[in-house]
Design an enzyme around this catalytic site. Structure first.
Site, PDB file in Angstrom:
ATOM      1  N   ASP A 125       0.859  -1.185   0.000  1.00  0.00           N
ATOM      2  CA  ASP A 125       0.000   0.000   0.000  1.00  0.00           C
ATOM      3  C   ASP A 125       0.896   1.236   0.000  1.00  0.00           C
ATOM      4  O   ASP A 125       1.699   1.417   0.916  1.00  0.00           O
ATOM      5  CB  ASP A 125      -0.879  -0.017   1.255  1.00  0.00           C
ATOM      6  CG  ASP A 125      -1.955   1.046   1.229  1.00  0.00           C
ATOM      7  OD1 ASP A 125      -2.288   1.548   0.144  1.00  0.00           O
ATOM      8  OD2 ASP A 125      -2.474   1.377   2.319  1.00  0.00           O
ATOM      9  N   TYR A 127       1.287   5.650  -0.688  1.00  0.00           N
ATOM     10  CA  TYR A 127       0.777   6.847  -0.005  1.00  0.00           C
ATOM     11  C   TYR A 127       1.134   8.037  -0.899  1.00  0.00           C
ATOM     12  O   TYR A 127       1.797   8.962  -0.497  1.00  0.00           O
ATOM     13  CB  TYR A 127       1.510   6.909   1.351  1.00  0.00           C
ATOM     14  CG  TYR A 127       0.980   7.809   2.417  1.00  0.00           C
ATOM     15  CD1 TYR A 127      -0.351   7.792   2.799  1.00  0.00           C
ATOM     16  CD2 TYR A 127       1.851   8.665   3.107  1.00  0.00           C
ATOM     17  CE1 TYR A 127      -0.805   8.599   3.828  1.00  0.00           C
ATOM     18  CE2 TYR A 127       1.415   9.472   4.136  1.00  0.00           C
ATOM     19  CZ  TYR A 127       0.074   9.427   4.501  1.00  0.00           C
ATOM     20  OH  TYR A 127      -0.367  10.217   5.525  1.00  0.00           O
ATOM     21  N   HIS A 132      -3.470  14.148   0.098  1.00  0.00           N
ATOM     22  CA  HIS A 132      -3.914  13.245   1.161  1.00  0.00           C
ATOM     23  C   HIS A 132      -2.871  13.188   2.275  1.00  0.00           C
ATOM     24  O   HIS A 132      -3.212  13.311   3.459  1.00  0.00           O
ATOM     25  CB  HIS A 132      -4.159  11.837   0.597  1.00  0.00           C
ATOM     26  CG  HIS A 132      -4.423  10.810   1.660  1.00  0.00           C
ATOM     27  ND1 HIS A 132      -5.618  10.769   2.361  1.00  0.00           N
ATOM     28  CD2 HIS A 132      -3.655   9.804   2.171  1.00  0.00           C
ATOM     29  CE1 HIS A 132      -5.570   9.769   3.243  1.00  0.00           C
ATOM     30  NE2 HIS A 132      -4.391   9.171   3.144  1.00  0.00           N
ATOM     31  N   ARG A 141      -0.346  15.127  13.145  1.00  0.00           N
ATOM     32  CA  ARG A 141       0.826  15.796  13.723  1.00  0.00           C
ATOM     33  C   ARG A 141       0.685  17.310  13.534  1.00  0.00           C
ATOM     34  O   ARG A 141       1.443  17.932  12.784  1.00  0.00           O
ATOM     35  CB  ARG A 141       2.120  15.323  13.027  1.00  0.00           C
ATOM     36  CG  ARG A 141       2.412  13.833  13.164  1.00  0.00           C
ATOM     37  CD  ARG A 141       3.681  13.457  12.398  1.00  0.00           C
ATOM     38  NE  ARG A 141       3.567  13.782  10.980  1.00  0.00           N
ATOM     39  CZ  ARG A 141       3.019  12.984  10.066  1.00  0.00           C
ATOM     40  NH1 ARG A 141       2.558  11.807  10.416  1.00  0.00           N
ATOM     41  NH2 ARG A 141       2.928  13.365   8.811  1.00  0.00           N
ATOM     42  N   GLN A 238      -5.950   2.210  13.920  1.00  0.00           N
ATOM     43  CA  GLN A 238      -4.732   2.655  13.219  1.00  0.00           C
ATOM     44  C   GLN A 238      -3.986   3.706  14.035  1.00  0.00           C
ATOM     45  O   GLN A 238      -2.761   3.655  14.189  1.00  0.00           O
ATOM     46  CB  GLN A 238      -5.117   3.223  11.853  1.00  0.00           C
ATOM     47  CG  GLN A 238      -3.951   3.732  11.022  1.00  0.00           C
ATOM     48  CD  GLN A 238      -4.406   4.448   9.748  1.00  0.00           C
ATOM     49  OE1 GLN A 238      -5.594   4.461   9.423  1.00  0.00           O
ATOM     50  NE2 GLN A 238      -3.468   5.029   9.036  1.00  0.00           N
ATOM     51  N   LYS A 251      -5.829  -1.759   9.059  1.00  0.00           N
ATOM     52  CA  LYS A 251      -5.923  -1.830   7.598  1.00  0.00           C
ATOM     53  C   LYS A 251      -6.171  -3.247   7.087  1.00  0.00           C
ATOM     54  O   LYS A 251      -6.716  -3.427   5.999  1.00  0.00           O
ATOM     55  CB  LYS A 251      -4.587  -1.375   6.980  1.00  0.00           C
ATOM     56  CG  LYS A 251      -4.193   0.029   7.315  1.00  0.00           C
ATOM     57  CD  LYS A 251      -4.947   0.995   6.444  1.00  0.00           C
ATOM     58  CE  LYS A 251      -4.280   2.356   6.487  1.00  0.00           C
ATOM     59  NZ  LYS A 251      -4.890   3.249   5.523  1.00  0.00           N
TER      60      LYS A 251
END
Ligand code: CA
Length: 415
Positions: A125, A127, A132, A141, A238, A251
């Site tokens: 997966d 990113y 996003h 954060r 998560q 996930k």
């Protein structure tokens, strides 16, 4: 005289698309097929019928794979099999006089069951959406830069669970796990922040036992096809578990794919320049060769029939060949059936966000649905449908079909 394409093609499923699936006519065994309009055509039956009619010859490299129940044999045979198969298919459906052979090998899609199109080997997966990753960074954060320092130097990813990649239409039980609580002691129970991730999934074919697949080879030899991919995510599970090693049980319970695998070759007209890169990239990630490798695919997120957003894939910072090059640059092998998700697709606008986490800004700004209901995350009984379209050859549209999943209550006692 007419052709099968003239007789059966519909917008989105013309001879420019011809996506693959494993399907069964009612009560029959699974077989590999392609979709033309509202017909599912059995490749094995088609090859037999065309041979009997003295039509175009299918290359021997592809003939065995055409008789298989799914894509596994074709993915293993590699690009030297799948390129002639697609060329042959396009010729057959656009040749006058073969429409009855095509019809005889086909079944209306309303009368078939559709299965997992291939066996998932390894699943990664990624990113790859800057918007996003920045949105999630701002929420998780808030006191730091939204993007971590590595993000524009390499496509960030992690290994997921291949065995829980499931076909569209499979119900998704709400996952259970440890949820953070204000007291600091987590509680065990069903996720309260169940989410989607609207992504594309890329199906890899061929083998590279020594890894080190270049961007150019990835595009020419290993990217077989593309599906819509809903990488369901439990944000509470998560959020508690992800440090320091990354996502895990939040996930791995389910990731849904659409059932019709669109050939990468069908997306030639959809290729666009990716966003300009902020840093000079390592040579192995240089995707200016044989490009452009961005893809102009527009996704749609639909909740119980209501359209919520249209994430634009063309905004993705990292491209599919870069992701293949990255996963193999250290010598890791590629094998047929390897599969990777792009990461959630989100654009710059609110109605281009590909997750409820972003649409509701971490739950702080719940959505108001058309029926007046307010919610931040998914509720039991709700159905999410992903859709996708891209420009195809000859002014056509490439339709990905639907990727559907319904949330059902967690097993056992409620927590
Ligand atoms: Ca994901």
């Amino acid at each position: 005289m007419t052709t099968a394409a003239q007789r059966f093609a519909t917008e989105g499923f013309g001879p420019e698309n011809l996506p693959y699936a494993s399907f069964s006519p009612t009560g029959a065994r699974p077989r590999l097929g392609v979709r033309l309009g509202d017909r599912a055509i059995s490749l094995g039956e088609l090859a037999t019928g065309v041979e009997a009619k003295g039509g175009p010859q299918l290359a021997a490299t592809a003939r065995t794979a055409a008789d298989a129940p799914d894509l596994d044999a074709l993915l293993a045979a590699g690009h030297t099999a799948w390129q002639p198969l697609r060329a042959w298919l396009q010729e057959v459906v656009t040749t006058e006089g073969l429409e009855e052979v095509v019809e005889a090998a086909s079944t209306p899609v309303s009368d078939i069951a559709v299965h997992m199109p291939f066996t998932v080997a390894d699943y990664v997966d990624y990113y790859a959406s800057e918007h996003h990753a920045s949105n999630i960074g701002r929420m998780f954060r808030p006191d730091q830069e939204p993007l971590l320092p590595n993000w524009k130097h390499l496509p960030v990813g992690y290994h997921g669970r291949a065995g829980t990649v499931i076909p569209s239409g499979t119900d998704v039980p709400r996952p259970k796990g440890l949820r953070p609580e204000p007291s600091g002691t987590p509680s065990f129970g069903p996720s309260r922040r169940l989410d989607i991730e609207a992504e594309l999934g890329f199906v890899v074919g061929g083998s590279a036992p020594q890894g080190e697949v270049s961007v150019a080879r990835a595009g020419a030899e290993h990217l077989f096809g593309v599906v819509l991919f809903n990488d369901w995510s439990a944000r509470d599970i998560q959020g508690f578990e992800y440090v320091p090693l990354g996502p895990y049980l939040g996930k791995s319970f389910a990731s849904s794919i659409s059932l019709w695998v669109v050939p990468f070759a069908a997306l030639a007209q959809a290729r666009v320049e990716p966003p300009s890169r902020e840093h000079e990239l390592a040579d192995y990630l240089d995707d200016s060769v044989d490009g452009p490798w961005g893809l102009d695919i527009t996704l749609e997120v639909v909740l119980d029939g209501e359209s919520l957003s249209h994430p634009p894939y063309r905004t993705m910072y990292w491209t599919a060949p870069q992701m293949v090059a990255h996963m193999s640059v250290n010598g890791a092998s590629l094998r047929p059936g390897d599969f990777f998700g792009s990461g959630t697709v989100s654009g710059t606008e609110v109605d281009e966000r590909g997750s409820f986490m972003e649409l509701s800004w971490g739950g702080k700004e719940p959505l108001t649905l058309a029926n007046g209901h307010e919610q931040a995350f998914l509720e039991d009984g709700q159905t999410v449908t992903l859709r996708g379209t891209a420009p195809g050859a000859n002014g056509s549209v490439i339709d990905f079909g639907d990727c559907v999943g319904t949330i059902v209550p967690a097993s056992g006692a409620a927590g």
